[in-house]
Design a protein around this motif. Structure first.
Motif, PDB file in Angstrom:
ATOM      1  N   ILE A   1       0.441   2.377 -10.846  1.00 21.46           N
ATOM      2  CA  ILE A   1      -0.613   1.346 -10.822  1.00 21.46           C
ATOM      3  C   ILE A   1      -1.946   2.053 -10.593  1.00 21.46           C
ATOM      4  N   GLY A   2      -2.814   2.034 -11.597  1.00 17.69           N
ATOM      5  CA  GLY A   2      -4.141   2.649 -11.461  1.00 17.69           C
ATOM      6  C   GLY A   2      -4.295   3.919 -12.281  1.00 17.69           C
ATOM      7  N   ALA A   3      -5.199   3.873 -13.266  1.00 14.26           N
ATOM      8  CA  ALA A   3      -5.485   5.061 -14.088  1.00 14.26           C
ATOM      9  C   ALA A   3      -6.745   5.741 -13.584  1.00 14.26           C
ATOM     10  N   GLY A   4      -6.773   6.016 -12.286  1.00 12.23           N
ATOM     11  CA  GLY A   4      -7.859   6.812 -11.714  1.00 12.23           C
ATOM     12  C   GLY A   4      -7.491   8.285 -11.855  1.00 12.23           C
ATOM     13  N   PRO A   5      -8.329   9.175 -11.322  1.00 10.45           N
ATOM     14  CA  PRO A   5      -8.037  10.613 -11.457  1.00 10.45           C
ATOM     15  C   PRO A   5      -6.748  11.036 -10.755  1.00 10.45           C
ATOM     16  N   ALA A   6      -6.318  10.306  -9.709  1.00  6.81           N
ATOM     17  CA  ALA A   6      -5.062  10.681  -9.036  1.00  6.81           C
ATOM     18  C   ALA A   6      -3.852  10.178  -9.837  1.00  6.81           C
ATOM     19  N   GLY A   7      -3.882   8.921 -10.241  1.00 10.20           N
ATOM     20  CA  GLY A   7      -2.745   8.345 -10.974  1.00 10.20           C
ATOM     21  C   GLY A   7      -2.467   9.086 -12.268  1.00 10.20           C
TER      22      GLY A   7
ATOM     23  N   GLY B   1     -22.411   8.778 -10.093  1.00  8.83           N
ATOM     24  CA  GLY B   1     -23.199   9.462  -9.058  1.00  8.83           C
ATOM     25  C   GLY B   1     -22.393  10.421  -8.203  1.00  8.83           C
ATOM     26  N   ARG B   2     -21.060  10.341  -8.254  1.00  3.60           N
ATOM     27  CA  ARG B   2     -20.251  11.228  -7.399  1.00  3.60           C
ATOM     28  C   ARG B   2     -20.104  12.587  -8.046  1.00  3.60           C
ATOM     29  N   ASP B   3     -20.420  13.620  -7.322  1.00  2.00           N
ATOM     30  CA  ASP B   3     -20.121  14.984  -7.753  1.00  2.00           C
ATOM     31  C   ASP B   3     -19.062  15.489  -6.799  1.00  2.00           C
TER      32      ASP B   3
ATOM     33  N   GLU C   1      -4.009  -6.141 -15.293  1.00  2.00           N
ATOM     34  CA  GLU C   1      -4.031  -6.074 -13.826  1.00  2.00           C
ATOM     35  C   GLU C   1      -2.634  -6.325 -13.263  1.00  2.00           C
ATOM     36  N   VAL C   2      -2.267  -5.547 -12.269  1.00  2.00           N
ATOM     37  CA  VAL C   2      -1.005  -5.788 -11.562  1.00  2.00           C
ATOM     38  C   VAL C   2      -1.275  -6.852 -10.508  1.00  2.00           C
ATOM     39  N   THR C   3      -0.447  -7.895 -10.492  1.00  2.00           N
ATOM     40  CA  THR C   3      -0.681  -8.973  -9.514  1.00  2.00           C
ATOM     41  C   THR C   3       0.396  -9.026  -8.437  1.00  2.00           C
TER      42      THR C   3
ATOM     43  N   ALA D   1      -1.575   3.925  -7.110  1.00  2.00           N
ATOM     44  CA  ALA D   1      -2.773   4.790  -7.083  1.00  2.00           C
ATOM     45  C   ALA D   1      -3.951   3.858  -7.335  1.00  2.00           C
ATOM     46  N   ASP D   2      -3.966   2.745  -6.578  1.00  3.37           N
ATOM     47  CA  ASP D   2      -4.895   1.645  -6.888  1.00  3.37           C
ATOM     48  C   ASP D   2      -5.999   1.501  -5.845  1.00  3.37           C
ATOM     49  N   THR D   3      -6.662   2.602  -5.521  1.00  4.83           N
ATOM     50  CA  THR D   3      -7.833   2.698  -4.630  1.00  4.83           C
ATOM     51  C   THR D   3      -7.442   2.643  -3.147  1.00  4.83           C
ATOM     52  N   ARG D   4      -8.435   2.973  -2.315  1.00  5.21           N
ATOM     53  CA  ARG D   4      -8.178   2.972  -0.868  1.00  5.21           C
ATOM     54  C   ARG D   4      -7.928   1.561  -0.339  1.00  5.21           C
TER      55      ARG D   4
ATOM     56  N   ILE E   1     -25.421   7.082  -0.036  1.00  2.67           N
ATOM     57  CA  ILE E   1     -26.248   6.892  -1.236  1.00  2.67           C
ATOM     58  C   ILE E   1     -26.185   8.214  -1.984  1.00  2.67           C
ATOM     59  N   VAL E   2     -25.747   8.186  -3.241  1.00  5.68           N
ATOM     60  CA  VAL E   2     -25.608   9.452  -3.988  1.00  5.68           C
ATOM     61  C   VAL E   2     -26.480   9.423  -5.241  1.00  5.68           C
ATOM     62  N   CYS E   3     -27.031  10.584  -5.567  1.00  5.01           N
ATOM     63  CA  CYS E   3     -27.904  10.688  -6.741  1.00  5.01           C
ATOM     64  C   CYS E   3     -28.090  12.172  -7.060  1.00  5.01           C
TER      65      CYS E   3
ATOM     66  N   GLY F   1      -2.998   9.431  -3.940  1.00  6.85           N
ATOM     67  CA  GLY F   1      -4.461   9.349  -4.072  1.00  6.85           C
ATOM     68  C   GLY F   1      -5.076   8.594  -2.903  1.00  6.85           C
ATOM     69  N   ASP F   2      -6.170   7.904  -3.182  1.00  7.27           N
ATOM     70  CA  ASP F   2      -6.863   7.170  -2.126  1.00  7.27           C
ATOM     71  C   ASP F   2      -6.008   6.045  -1.552  1.00  7.27           C
ATOM     72  N   ALA F   3      -5.030   5.556  -2.302  1.00  5.22           N
ATOM     73  CA  ALA F   3      -4.162   4.497  -1.784  1.00  5.22           C
ATOM     74  C   ALA F   3      -3.365   5.015  -0.582  1.00  5.22           C
TER      75      ALA F   3
ATOM     76  N   THR G   1     -16.378  15.848   4.421  1.00  3.79           N
ATOM     77  CA  THR G   1     -15.682  17.134   4.325  1.00  3.79           C
ATOM     78  C   THR G   1     -15.087  17.341   2.931  1.00  3.79           C
ATOM     79  N   ALA G   2     -15.395  16.434   1.996  1.00  5.33           N
ATOM     80  CA  ALA G   2     -15.036  16.597   0.577  1.00  5.33           C
ATOM     81  C   ALA G   2     -13.535  16.863   0.371  1.00  5.33           C
ATOM     82  N   HIS G   3     -12.695  16.075   1.058  1.00  5.94           N
ATOM     83  CA  HIS G   3     -11.259  16.302   0.932  1.00  5.94           C
ATOM     84  C   HIS G   3     -10.560  15.297   0.021  1.00  5.94           C
ATOM     85  N   GLY G   4     -11.200  14.150  -0.282  1.00 11.37           N
ATOM     86  CA  GLY G   4     -10.522  13.013  -0.913  1.00 11.37           C
ATOM     87  C   GLY G   4      -9.670  13.358  -2.123  1.00 11.37           C
ATOM     88  N   TYR G   5     -10.313  13.802  -3.192  1.00 11.31           N
ATOM     89  CA  TYR G   5      -9.544  14.081  -4.422  1.00 11.31           C
ATOM     90  C   TYR G   5      -8.668  15.320  -4.250  1.00 11.31           C
ATOM     91  N   ASN G   6      -9.150  16.268  -3.446  1.00 10.40           N
ATOM     92  CA  ASN G   6      -8.338  17.467  -3.196  1.00 10.40           C
ATOM     93  C   ASN G   6      -7.001  17.079  -2.571  1.00 10.40           C
ATOM     94  N   LEU G   7      -7.041  16.153  -1.602  1.00 12.95           N
ATOM     95  CA  LEU G   7      -5.791  15.700  -0.993  1.00 12.95           C
ATOM     96  C   LEU G   7      -4.973  14.878  -1.984  1.00 12.95           C
TER      97      LEU G   7
END
Ligand SMILES: Cc1cc2nc3c(=O)[nH]c(=O)nc-3n(C[C@H](O)[C@H](O)[C@H](O)COP(=O)(O)OP(=O)(O)OC[C@H]3O[C@@H](n4cnc5c(N)ncnc54)[C@H](O)[C@@H]3O)c2cc1C
Length: 416
Positions: free
Chosen positions: A12-18, A50-52, A136-138, A165-168, A190-192, A289-291, A299-305
């Motif tokens: 569930i979820g086609a993000g970078p982790a899924g 905006g996320r790097d 959408e998964v319901t 893998a459907d977000t935090r 705020i990212v830019c 992933g974030d789920a 500490t920039a760990h999110g996607y790495n984890l």
């Protein structure tokens, strides 16, 4: 009329982790479907958000093996060669660099939309992976034999294993009754991106100013990514600030180290909420992933984890298949849960403590953070251990935390 579909695994979820997880199982012979509520256009051509993303050497290794890293293009990858941590207006900084190392970079920065696009392009190369977009998964349920995923149009997918893998804020985690520790910092990021007059020389800055933090991350060319964290009530005002005034403010806060600065993108705002699921599995169901773990970005760990967890789970699944065992069994999922929690729990609590320490402007906290920076700078074994942790270079001999330092919350995360 609703239809029933059968796959070995539903994600569930086609993000970078899924999608990365699906790619890890591409040669396993399993049939995999990824269900995503966004449109194909949104997944195939992800918008700039905006996320790097700062990635470790371990993530480089994982994504290279999957053939994803090669899709970024050298010109879109920016190595971080040095990092400077500054407290308040003090000129003193805690510095990390690659001198004395075989490695040429502490980590690497790639824009999130490029990561998403590359992961998508690799995913669609694999014939065993099907991507269902605009879907959408319901609902999710499982029993001893199978998992059942209900879609918004009434269709159902049966599988041996369901992966969320459907977000935090994972709805399926909640439906499956898995509780999570959730920490709302009451702050926003705020990212830019900012263009600057002087070259950044691949130096990253983390400035803990009073009331807010500012991270400046070197992107390709004379561009840096700015991540400003502020209390929620200030976020709207800062996002709406006149561009010239905003640029001058960042320039001042960085003490003009990059010369004249200019805002060159939109400003994106993200509420800062960190989440850690109490367990990463249930019957025929696992979180990735974030789920599983949604980290504070400092500490920039999110996607790495997300990547390291996906690698642990996919390896357990492949091991089970090789031994002709049930790859969706509790034993497989428990092994994943045990290994991944060992890494994520100390990082999650440690990162939250660092955030607490460096956003607390009381007198004792400001003294403690100055002490943390000086001790870390002046004790080579500590500095080395922090650097290894930042770079995620394994194996890292676990240094015992000296009792005094263990009491300083910021250091716990760095010693894992
Ligand atoms: C400001 C900021 C800076 C960051 N910096 C870094 C960094 O430097 N380094 C790092 O490692 N990480 C960083 N991260 C974290 C990183 O961005 C995330 O860890 C990563 O994007 C999570 O990927 P994911 O696939 O788990 O989830 P997501 O990217 O959230 O994707 C989840 C997908 O699930 C879909 N979905 C949700 N519900 C359903 C449903 N019911 N049915 C179907 N589809 C559904 C969504 O549409 C979405 O496409 C940062 C995050 C932020 C906010």
């Amino acid at each position: 009329m609703s239809t029933n579909m059968n796959f070995d695994i539903v994600i569930i979820g086609a993000g970078p982790a899924g999608m990365a997880f699906a790619c890890m199982l591409a040669d396993s012979g399993l049939s995999i479907v990824i269900v995503e509520k966004q449109s194909l256009q949104q997944v195939a051509e992800p918008a700039v958000d905006g996320r790097d993303i700062a990635m470790t050497h371990q993530s480089l290794d994982i994504l290279s093996r999957l053939g994803i890293w090669q899709r970024f293009g050298e010109e879109n990858i920016s190595p971080i060669r040095e990092a400077r941590v500054v407290d308040g207006d003090s000129p003193y900084s805690l510095n990390f660099d690659t001198s004395g190392d075989a490695d040429e970079a502490l980590g690497f920065l790639v824009a999130n939309h490029r990561i998403r696009k590359a992961v998508y392009e690799q995913t669609i190369e694999h014939s065993h992976i099907k991507l269902l977009t605009d879907t959408e998964v319901t609902h999710v349920s499982t029993d001893v034999q199978k998992g059942y995923v209900t879609l918004a149009n009434g269709d159902m997918i049966e599988s041996s294993l369901v992966i969320a893998a459907d977000t935090r804020f994972s709805a399926s985690r909640r439906i499956m009754g898995i509780s999570a520790d959730m920490l709302d910092f009451g702050r926003s990021a705020i990212v830019c991106e900012m263009q600057h007059e002087l070259p950044h020389n691949n130096v990253a800055f983390e400035c803990f100013h009073y009331g807010r933090t500012l991270a400046i991350l070197p992107m390709p060319g004379n561009i840096s990514s700015a991540v400003i964290t502020v209390p929620n009530q200030m976020a709207e005002r800062i996002s709406a600030m006149d561009k010239t005034e905003f640029s001058a403010d960042i320039e001042n806060r960085l003490q003009h180290q990059l010369g004249k600065m200019k805002l060159v993108t939109k400003r994106f705002t993200y509420p800062l909420v960190a989440v850690h699921a109490k367990r990463f599995y249930s019957q025929r169901f696992a979180l990735i992933g974030d789920a599983a773990v949604g980290m504070h970005p400092v500490t920039a760990h999110g996607y790495n984890l997300g990547l390291s967890g996906a690698e642990i789970l996919s390896s357990e699944i492949i091991n089970a298949i090789n031994k002709q065992k049930d790859f969706g069994s509790d034993a497989v999922l428990q092994a994943y849960n045990f290994k991944h929690q060992q890494t994520t729990l100390p990082m999650f609590h440690g990162t939250n403590s660092v955030v607490g320490l460096f956003t607390n402007d009381s007198f004792p906290a400001t003294l403690a953070r100055k002490a943390v920076l000086r001790l870390s700078n002046n004790l080579p074994p500590i500095k080395w251990a922090i650097k290894r942790k930042l770079m995620d270079k394994h194996p890292l001999p676990m240094l015992p935390v000296p009792p005094v330092l263990g009491k300083l919350p910021g250091l716990k995360t760095l010693f894992g």
